[in-house]
Every structure is written in C-alpha cells, then in structure tokens.
Design a protein around this motif. Structure first.
Motif, PDB file in Angstrom:
ATOM      1  N   GLU A  54       1.026  -1.307   0.130  1.00 46.63           N
ATOM      2  CA  GLU A  54      -0.101  -0.184   0.005  1.00 46.63           C
ATOM      3  C   GLU A  54       0.700   1.404   0.143  1.00 46.63           C
ATOM      4  OE1 GLU A  54      -3.613   1.848   2.442  1.00 46.63           O
ATOM      5  OE2 GLU A  54      -3.046   0.111   2.984  1.00 46.63           O
ATOM      6  N   GLN A  55       1.807   1.382   0.866  1.00 48.40           N
ATOM      7  CA  GLN A  55       2.816   2.347   0.941  1.00 48.40           C
ATOM      8  C   GLN A  55       3.488   2.679  -0.374  1.00 48.40           C
ATOM      9  OE1 GLN A  55       4.523   1.029   4.696  1.00 48.40           O
ATOM     10  NE2 GLN A  55       6.423   1.582   3.678  1.00 48.40           N
ATOM     11  N   ALA A  56       3.995   1.372  -0.989  1.00 52.01           N
ATOM     12  CA  ALA A  56       4.502   1.690  -2.155  1.00 52.01           C
ATOM     13  C   ALA A  56       3.699   1.724  -3.492  1.00 52.01           C
ATOM     14  CB  ALA A  56       5.594   0.403  -2.492  1.00 52.01           C
ATOM     15  N   GLY A  57       2.546   1.817  -3.142  1.00 57.06           N
ATOM     16  CA  GLY A  57       1.512   1.971  -4.421  1.00 57.06           C
ATOM     17  C   GLY A  57       1.196   1.049  -5.227  1.00 57.06           C
ATOM     18  N   VAL A  58       1.462  -0.399  -5.048  1.00 56.81           N
ATOM     19  CA  VAL A  58       1.530  -1.452  -5.895  1.00 56.81           C
ATOM     20  C   VAL A  58       0.492  -2.427  -5.513  1.00 56.81           C
ATOM     21  CG1 VAL A  58       4.030  -1.022  -6.809  1.00 56.81           C
ATOM     22  CG2 VAL A  58       3.546  -2.568  -4.577  1.00 56.81           C
ATOM     23  N   ALA A  59      -0.492  -2.040  -4.763  1.00 54.12           N
ATOM     24  CA  ALA A  59      -1.726  -3.089  -4.475  1.00 54.12           C
ATOM     25  C   ALA A  59      -2.542  -3.407  -5.228  1.00 54.12           C
ATOM     26  CB  ALA A  59      -2.299  -2.322  -3.391  1.00 54.12           C
ATOM     27  N   ALA A  60      -2.674  -2.569  -6.631  1.00 52.48           N
ATOM     28  CA  ALA A  60      -3.630  -2.914  -7.777  1.00 52.48           C
ATOM     29  C   ALA A  60      -3.053  -3.713  -8.670  1.00 52.48           C
ATOM     30  CB  ALA A  60      -4.256  -1.637  -8.227  1.00 52.48           C
ATOM     31  N   PRO A  61      -3.812  -4.265  -9.811  1.00 52.05           N
ATOM     32  CA  PRO A  61      -5.112  -4.160  -9.761  1.00 52.05           C
ATOM     33  C   PRO A  61      -5.763  -5.285  -8.778  1.00 52.05           C
ATOM     34  CG  PRO A  61      -4.443  -5.338 -11.533  1.00 52.05           C
ATOM     35  CD  PRO A  61      -3.066  -4.993 -10.926  1.00 52.05           C
ATOM     36  N   PHE A  62      -7.206  -5.187  -8.675  1.00 51.32           N
ATOM     37  CA  PHE A  62      -7.930  -5.764  -7.643  1.00 51.32           C
ATOM     38  C   PHE A  62      -8.055  -7.195  -8.366  1.00 51.32           C
ATOM     39  CE2 PHE A  62     -12.167  -7.377  -6.600  1.00 51.32           C
ATOM     40  CZ  PHE A  62     -12.130  -7.249  -5.027  1.00 51.32           C
ATOM     41  N   TRP A  63      -8.152  -7.342  -9.655  1.00 44.34           N
ATOM     42  CA  TRP A  63      -8.405  -8.545 -10.425  1.00 44.34           C
ATOM     43  C   TRP A  63      -7.188  -9.269 -10.856  1.00 44.34           C
ATOM     44  CZ3 TRP A  63     -13.506 -10.574 -10.793  1.00 44.34           C
ATOM     45  CH2 TRP A  63     -14.525  -9.597 -10.346  1.00 44.34           C
ATOM     46  N   SER A  64      -6.402  -9.332 -10.088  1.00 44.03           N
ATOM     47  CA  SER A  64      -4.758  -9.234 -10.658  1.00 44.03           C
ATOM     48  C   SER A  64      -4.755 -10.930 -11.067  1.00 44.03           C
ATOM     49  CB  SER A  64      -3.835  -9.194  -9.554  1.00 44.03           C
ATOM     50  OG  SER A  64      -3.840  -7.913  -9.418  1.00 44.03           O
ATOM     51  N   PHE A  65      -3.680 -11.301 -11.839  1.00 48.47           N
ATOM     52  CA  PHE A  65      -3.270 -12.572 -12.243  1.00 48.47           C
ATOM     53  C   PHE A  65      -1.669 -12.551 -12.555  1.00 48.47           C
ATOM     54  CE2 PHE A  65      -5.196 -16.408 -14.542  1.00 48.47           C
ATOM     55  CZ  PHE A  65      -4.413 -17.413 -14.113  1.00 48.47           C
ATOM     56  N   PRO A  66      -1.325 -12.649 -13.779  1.00 46.04           N
ATOM     57  CA  PRO A  66       0.126 -12.843 -13.918  1.00 46.04           C
ATOM     58  C   PRO A  66       0.914 -11.473 -13.529  1.00 46.04           C
ATOM     59  CG  PRO A  66      -0.879 -12.243 -15.964  1.00 46.04           C
ATOM     60  CD  PRO A  66      -1.903 -12.577 -15.247  1.00 46.04           C
ATOM     61  N   THR A  67       2.201 -11.825 -13.001  1.00 40.71           N
ATOM     62  CA  THR A  67       3.111 -10.681 -12.596  1.00 40.71           C
ATOM     63  C   THR A  67       4.404 -11.141 -12.780  1.00 40.71           C
ATOM     64  OG1 THR A  67       3.494  -9.165 -10.528  1.00 40.71           O
ATOM     65  CG2 THR A  67       3.344 -11.718 -10.091  1.00 40.71           C
ATOM     66  N   TRP A  68       5.462 -10.003 -12.999  1.00 36.36           N
ATOM     67  CA  TRP A  68       6.758 -10.084 -12.959  1.00 36.36           C
ATOM     68  C   TRP A  68       7.575  -9.062 -12.527  1.00 36.36           C
ATOM     69  CZ3 TRP A  68       4.209 -10.807 -17.924  1.00 36.36           C
ATOM     70  CH2 TRP A  68       4.439  -9.792 -18.661  1.00 36.36           C
ATOM     71  N   PHE A  69       8.896  -9.173 -12.053  1.00 42.83           N
ATOM     72  CA  PHE A  69       9.728  -8.049 -12.161  1.00 42.83           C
ATOM     73  C   PHE A  69      10.555  -8.091 -13.230  1.00 42.83           C
ATOM     74  CE2 PHE A  69       9.305  -8.358  -7.553  1.00 42.83           C
ATOM     75  CZ  PHE A  69       9.001  -7.208  -7.077  1.00 42.83           C
ATOM     76  N   TRP A  70      10.960  -6.909 -13.750  1.00 45.28           N
ATOM     77  CA  TRP A  70      11.845  -6.593 -14.930  1.00 45.28           C
ATOM     78  C   TRP A  70      12.376  -5.265 -14.947  1.00 45.28           C
ATOM     79  CZ3 TRP A  70       8.501  -6.298 -20.048  1.00 45.28           C
ATOM     80  CH2 TRP A  70       7.357  -5.615 -19.913  1.00 45.28           C
ATOM     81  N   ASP A  71      13.330  -5.033 -15.841  1.00 48.48           N
ATOM     82  CA  ASP A  71      13.796  -3.630 -15.919  1.00 48.48           C
ATOM     83  C   ASP A  71      13.506  -3.297 -17.413  1.00 48.48           C
ATOM     84  OD1 ASP A  71      15.120  -1.097 -16.160  1.00 48.48           O
ATOM     85  OD2 ASP A  71      17.088  -1.837 -15.837  1.00 48.48           O
ATOM     86  N   TYR A  72      12.181  -2.757 -17.610  1.00 52.48           N
ATOM     87  CA  TYR A  72      11.831  -2.709 -18.822  1.00 52.48           C
ATOM     88  C   TYR A  72      12.242  -1.464 -19.614  1.00 52.48           C
ATOM     89  CZ  TYR A  72       8.887   1.641 -18.194  1.00 52.48           C
ATOM     90  OH  TYR A  72       8.468   3.043 -17.917  1.00 52.48           O
ATOM     91  N   ASN A  73      12.943  -0.376 -19.148  1.00 55.52           N
ATOM     92  CA  ASN A  73      13.520   0.898 -19.582  1.00 55.52           C
ATOM     93  C   ASN A  73      15.057   0.778 -19.417  1.00 55.52           C
ATOM     94  OD1 ASN A  73      13.392   1.268 -16.682  1.00 55.52           O
ATOM     95  ND2 ASN A  73      12.272   3.005 -16.797  1.00 55.52           N
ATOM     96  N   ASN A  74      15.572  -0.062 -18.741  1.00 51.10           N
ATOM     97  CA  ASN A  74      16.789  -0.162 -18.952  1.00 51.10           C
ATOM     98  C   ASN A  74      17.524   1.119 -18.089  1.00 51.10           C
ATOM     99  OD1 ASN A  74      18.310  -2.440 -19.901  1.00 51.10           O
ATOM    100  ND2 ASN A  74      17.768  -1.937 -22.100  1.00 51.10           N
ATOM    101  N   ASP A  75      17.046   1.055 -16.876  1.00 50.53           N
ATOM    102  CA  ASP A  75      17.708   2.137 -16.147  1.00 50.53           C
ATOM    103  C   ASP A  75      18.323   1.632 -14.929  1.00 50.53           C
ATOM    104  OD1 ASP A  75      15.464   1.337 -14.681  1.00 50.53           O
ATOM    105  OD2 ASP A  75      14.600   3.382 -14.156  1.00 50.53           O
ATOM    106  N   GLY A  76      18.410   0.305 -14.917  1.00 54.04           N
ATOM    107  CA  GLY A  76      19.026  -0.422 -13.729  1.00 54.04           C
ATOM    108  C   GLY A  76      18.195  -0.681 -12.445  1.00 54.04           C
TER     109      GLY A  76
END
Length: 691
Positions: free
Chosen positions: A410-432
């Motif tokens: 909640e404090q990090a702002g990543v609690a959504a979406p409510f209807w969640s399914f797949p997820t992953w960590f990645w560096d999509y914009n290559n900023d490290g």
C-alpha cells in the motif's frame, strides 16, 4: 506420488462432475421419462443442460443435437410465457457458441497449417466446412435483434464472418468491427507456427511449460503439462538434428499427471535442473492435490522426491511458485502461492530437505494467489516478494534480512489491480532499477469487443509500475501505451528483436468457450512506450494461452516463442504452438551462469552490459528470475545488444556473496559460461539447428 495421482483420477468424476458424464446420464433419463406431449420448460432446460455438458466434454455433434432440440421447443415455451427474455438471450448465445466451437473442432483443432485461429482470420485460416459458422451467425443475429448492444455477440459475429472469408464485406454495417481495429501499431516481421512440423504440438487442456536444457547438451528441451487428472506431462527432447523426440517414458515421467504450471531450478546445487509441478488451481477445497518436486539425475531422467524432501505434508490448490534465495545462504528456497489457503515459504535446509516457514516469516498472505515473483526492488541485496491476489489487494513483502517480511504494497502504491493474475519483475526501460508488471483478469469477451470498438473501458486495466530503485513505484501503464483490456493468464517477457529492451506476450482467455480473444504481443520501443504488434507478427492466436516461454530453441541467436495452449475443459483442448523468429539482424550474448557460493542456478544474479551503439554509450540490464504465473524461460540468459559489435564491459553481480565479476571487450553473438569467483569465462560451442 503415483498412487496419490491415481487416487485423484478416481475421485475427479465425483468431485468435478463437469469433467464426467454422470449428470448427462441423469438428465437424459429425466428427459426420456417425460410424456410425449407438453412439459416444454422441462424439455428446454434438460436439452440445454445436456448440450452444454456434452460441449464441455468435447462431444460437439451430440451437444448441438440437444441444443437444437431445446431450440425447437423454445417458441412454444416463450408463447406460454414459461421463459423470460434474459433466458432466451442466454440460450441463443450458448447455441451460437456451440456452433462456433464445433466449427473450431472440425476446422482448426487438428489443422495442418499454422494460420488457423490467428486473428484476423484470413487466407489459409478460413474454414473449409463453413456450415457451423453460418449457423452461429444465424443465432447471433437472432440475439442481436433482441439485444442490439450485446457486445460479446457482436464480437463473435465478426469472428464468425472471418472464418468464412466474408469479413468485412458481409458484416452488417451497424455491427461491423472494421479491419483497421485489428491493425498493429507498427510494422513487424511475421512469426510462423512450426509446432506441428517439429512434433511439439502436444494436444492438451490448459497447462504449464518449461523450455530449458535438462540433459546438459546445450540444446533446449520442452516440458509441458496438462491440468487434467489424467493429463500426462510430456518431455520433448531436442535431438540436435532439427527434430524432437518424446522422451516422456524414458525420463521417468509416465504417470506424473496434472499440473497447471511448472517451474524449474537446480534446488540441490548438483548441476542439473529439477522441476516443481503445481496442481489444484481454481478447484478450491477439491484442489488439495499434492504438488511434485521432480529431481533430475543429470541426464534428463526424473524421480519424484516431494514427500521425501518435506514438500508434501500439506496440500493446497495452487498454480504459481517462484524460486529465490531469500536468506542469501546459497540455497534456493521456494515460495508457493496458494488459492484462499495459507501460502507456503519452503526454506531450503541445504541438505536436500525443506521446512515451511511462511507463518514465522509473515508471508502466509491468505488471498486467492495467482502470481508470485522474487525481486530485489530496493537494491539492498535481499530478494523481496510480490504476490498477485485475484480479487484482492496485492502484497509487496519487503525482506527484513532476518527471515521475516513486511507488507509494504500500500505505501509503495502497488496493491492494484484488484482482479490480478500474472506478474513479474523486470527492467523494461534499462535504467538499472526493477519495475513491476501486474496483469488484470477482469474477464469477459464483451470487454475485449469494447476495447476494439473504442468504447470506454468497462474492465480494469493492467498495471505497469516503474521502480525508482529505492523502494518507490509509479504506475505508468497509460503513459507507456498499455492501458488495454488484455485478460492475461499465461505470460512472459523476452527480447524478440535483440535491441536490449524486453517485449512481452500475453496468453489470454477464460474457461467459458465464448472466450475467443487474441493472445497479444507488445513490442518495447526503447523503454519509452509499447506498441501492439499482435496482428503484424501473426501472434493473435484465438485459443486460450497458458504457459509462455521466450527461448532460442534452434540456437540461431534469436528468441522464439513456445506456448502451451488449451482451455479448462476436454472440449477446449488444443495443440501447443511454436512461433519461429524470422530474425532481426541484431547482436546478442548468451550466458550460462554457474553459482558457487550463490545458488547454482544463479537466480537473483544481475547482468550489466556496457555497449557502444551508433556512436553512443548505453547499458543493458538483465536479472535472472523464476516464476510469475504461467510459463518458464530458460535459466541461461540471452541478452540483446542491438547494433553493438562488441561488449565493452560485462558485469555479473552475485547477491548471495555480494561480489561482482567484470569482463572486458567481449565479442557479440557467442555463448559463454561464467562461473562465480572465476576470473575467466568459458566459450561454449553450442550447435545451431535448422528448423
């Protein structure tokens, strides 16, 4: 384990009546007992119920016969006011879907070309037997007269006309979804499905898949599952001559049934890849099936060691898990995300056994978990854990470095979406800095239709969270052109064009047969935005997509895509797909990473490649990860470097040992092995194949 799986086979017809014909037989007897005249409502309801159940089991001819019998008594039932308009509409939609499913079965399921079911349907994808699509159009038109704004019916009407080769010209103007709506946002080379030619088009219901090297010969093999109680896991061995062999029996997998998902790792650090099989998802209490840990002997032969290592004491329904070394002791731990039961965190004791420490660690969650992934989002060296909960707030468990975790979603702002399914960590914009993707599973083909027509979204969109590397995130999906209705299940990411920026593919759908919607491919535009290249690239398969793997299956230097296809019911089974990459003339480096003080699989390691491209310096980052939702990429890392002709510097950071290796001035387009703590890398002579 084999005995436990056989017992599940026996129980399934009772616990899951939709997977058997018991209800059909009961309703058939009830129907036969009715007098010859009258009882219109009973006849309608019984014929419809029998037809729907037969369709689930794949008995399409019998299903249509019973539904047509229901349709025959429908006018009389309406005249006597035995049915309301909503029931009539639901029946007409059901009948239309039955005709469409029959058309798919007759024309697409065992088709001999890779163009069938690719949206927009055209050329070789057009049906030879057109009778079923024409019958579906008749029923959809009946429905649309009653309810002109029925978006699901409108969508399927356009699909049906496509299967006839009559879209857009024959579609009524007021119901037309124009071809422009399906166009890609940029030109893109077309990928072709070669699964049938390679003999890897395993026919199954929904399941998981892994593409990796299970016998250490440098060639990528395929292991795919089928969630059915009698669904045999299949091992396709890469023979190195452009063909694959079914090594299921030789590999000791005969009788290893079920599994909606699979994840691989070298859990015992002995130098080969083992497999974890997840079972029971979506079945609630009836899905308390044992998972399987399959230990590899180094030659691609497996032994089920689940109970022996401590992973089989308690069974909960699940389809998602992720390997990660949360305590940095060099041994891979396993987090299993369970559905409406406590999640499990299995600590690896380093002696081949595990203990569940989830309660002590504070990560039992308790939601309907559909995706889990480890990632060090705040760069403190300790892997954190993200959990995607279907119909609930998601969790971001920050690693406290003492064996416990704190939920900061909640404090990090990543609690959504409510209807969640797949997820992953990645560096999509290559900023490290690690970013986070979370897909929304607010399903309904009508939502998809509205998205293509341009109606306001009536479905929750996916979320793309851009990380700042210090623990903060900003939701940027709309800014990156990803505010779309996607409804993903299987999904994964890779680098199709080797420009160093990850692209991603979503396998879409939901259990009901009307869920005919294209799987989707999004191309990364240098980290600034994503473009939908589904149509241009030929990726828009209408069948339900589950396990997705980006992998260079032919060792020619570019990433192909393997997809485990098929739905939740026997009548919705389909053959798996393999999209061959045509090539983009960019350069790459492929690394086999071997941990010594860190885990042997190198999960959690970070790569940094410094390159010169077009006279400008830039950096490409890549993390080694495991899990997400459906589908597993190889653990060897293939990194695109665009037009760069040399790699000025390669860094490999090992978080468990907190060490960094550096190598200077590397050639591109080669396979290398990097062993933790060694000063030199080793070149690998892996064979290029001709697919």
């Amino acid at each position: 384990m084999l005995e436990a799986l056989r017992e599940i086979q026996k129980r399934t017809p009772l616990e899951r009546p939709e997977m058997g014909d018991l209800q059909i037989r009961k309703n058939t007897l009830r129907l036969a007992s009715l007098p010859a005249e009258g009882y219109l409502l009973d006849r309608f309801q019984l014929n419809w119920a029998i037809g729907k159940q037969q369709l689930i089991l794949g008995h399409v001819d019998a299903a249509i016969s019973n539904m047509e019998a229901a349709d025959a008594v429908l006018p009389g039932a309406l005249e006597q006011q035995l049915l309301d308009s909503e029931t009539e509409q639901a029946f007409l939609f059901s009948l239309a879907v039955a005709y469409l499913r029959a058309g798919e079965t007759k024309n697409c399921v065992h088709c001999s070309n890779g163009e069938r079911c690719i949206l927009p349907i055209r050329d070789e994808g057009i049906h030879e037997d057109t009778s079923f699509s024409r019958a579906a159009i008749t029923q959809l038109n009946r429905l649309l007269v009653l309810k002109p704004d029925h978006q699901s019916a409108r969508w399927l009407l356009n699909i049906a006309y496509m299967t006839l080769g009559e879209h857009p010209q024959q579609v009524p103007t007021e119901l037309l979804i124009p071809l422009q709506a399906f166009e890609s946002e940029e030109s893109f080379p077309r990928f072709v499905d070669n699964a049938r030619e390679l003999g890897i088009n395993t026919f199954s219901m929904c399941g998981g898949s892994i593409v990796d090297d299970f016998d250490g010969d440098g060639l990528l093999d395929i292991i795919a599952s089928d969630w059915g109680a009698s669904g045999q896991i299949r091992f396709h061995h890469n023979d190195g001559d452009g063909s694959f062999s079914d090594n299921t029996e030789w590999a000791g997998l005969t009788g290893i049934f079920g599994g909606l998902n699979l994840v691989q790792a070298d859990y015992d650090n002995d130098g080969d890849l083992d497999i974890f099989v997840l079972r029971g998802a979506w079945l609630e209490a009836a899905g308390r099936h044992p998972n399987s840990l399959l230990k590899n002997d180094g030659h691609g032969r497996f032994t089920d060691v689940t109970f022996a290592v401590g992973l089989g004491e308690v069974h909960y329904p699940t389809q998602t898990a992720s390997w990660g070394d949360y305590d940095n002791d060099g041994n891979l731990d396993l987090f299993v995300g369970n559905e409406s039961f406590p999640c499990q965190l299995f600590h690896n004791n380093g002696d081949g056994t595990f203990n569940d420490v989830a309660e002590r660690a504070g990560v039992i969650n308790g939601g309907h978990t559909k995706g889990v992934i480890w990632g060090d989002y705040d760069h403190d060296r300790w892997p954190d854990l993200y959990i995607s909960n279907y119909r609930g707030e998601n969790r971001l468990y920050h690693n406290n470095r003492d064996g416990t975790f704190t939920d900061v979603a909640e404090q990090a702002g990543v609690a959504a979406p409510f209807w969640s399914f797949p997820t992953w960590f990645w560096d999509y914009n290559n900023d490290g800095k690690l970013d986070l993707y979370v897909g929304s599973y607010h399903v309904g083909v009508g939502h998809v239709a509205g998205d293509y027509i341009g109606l306001p979204a009536d479905s929750e969109p996916d979320c793309l969270y851009e990380g700042d590397g210090s623990g903060g995130f900003q939701e940027v999906a709309a800014a990156r052109n990803l505010k779309r209705v996607t409804q993903p299940m299987g999904s994964n990411f890779g680098d199709l064009d080797h420009d160093g920026f990850p692209d991603f593919y979503l396998g879409t759908g939901y259990p009901e047969y009307e869920g005919l919607m294209p799987n989707l491919m999004f191309h990364n535009q240098l980290g600034r935005r994503f473009t939908d290249v589904t149509t241009a690239g030929g990726f828009g398969h209408l069948q339900k997509g589950h396990g997705v793997s980006f992998a260079d299956l032919d060792n020619d230097g570019d990433q192909d895509i393997h997809i485990e296809m098929g739905g939740a019911f026997p009548g919705d089974a389909f053959g798996n797909v393999f999209f061959t990459n045509p090539g983009f003339d960019n350069h790459w480096l492929c690394l086999r990473l071997v941990g010594r003080r860190s885990n042997r699989s190198a999960i959690g390691a970070r790569l940094r490649l410094d390159i010169q491209e077009g006279g400008r310096s830039r950096v490409v980052y890549k993390w080694v990860n495991s899990g997400g939702s459906f589908g597993a990429n190889p653990l060897r890392q293939q990194v695109g470097v665009g037009k760069a002709t040399r790699i000025e510097r390669l860094e490999v950071y090992w978080p468990s040992s907190n060490t960094t290796q550096q190598f200077e001035n590397l050639e591109v387009d080669q396979y290398i092995e990097v062993v933790e703590d060694r000063d030199e890398f080793k070149q690998l002579a892996w064979k290029t194949l001709d697919f």
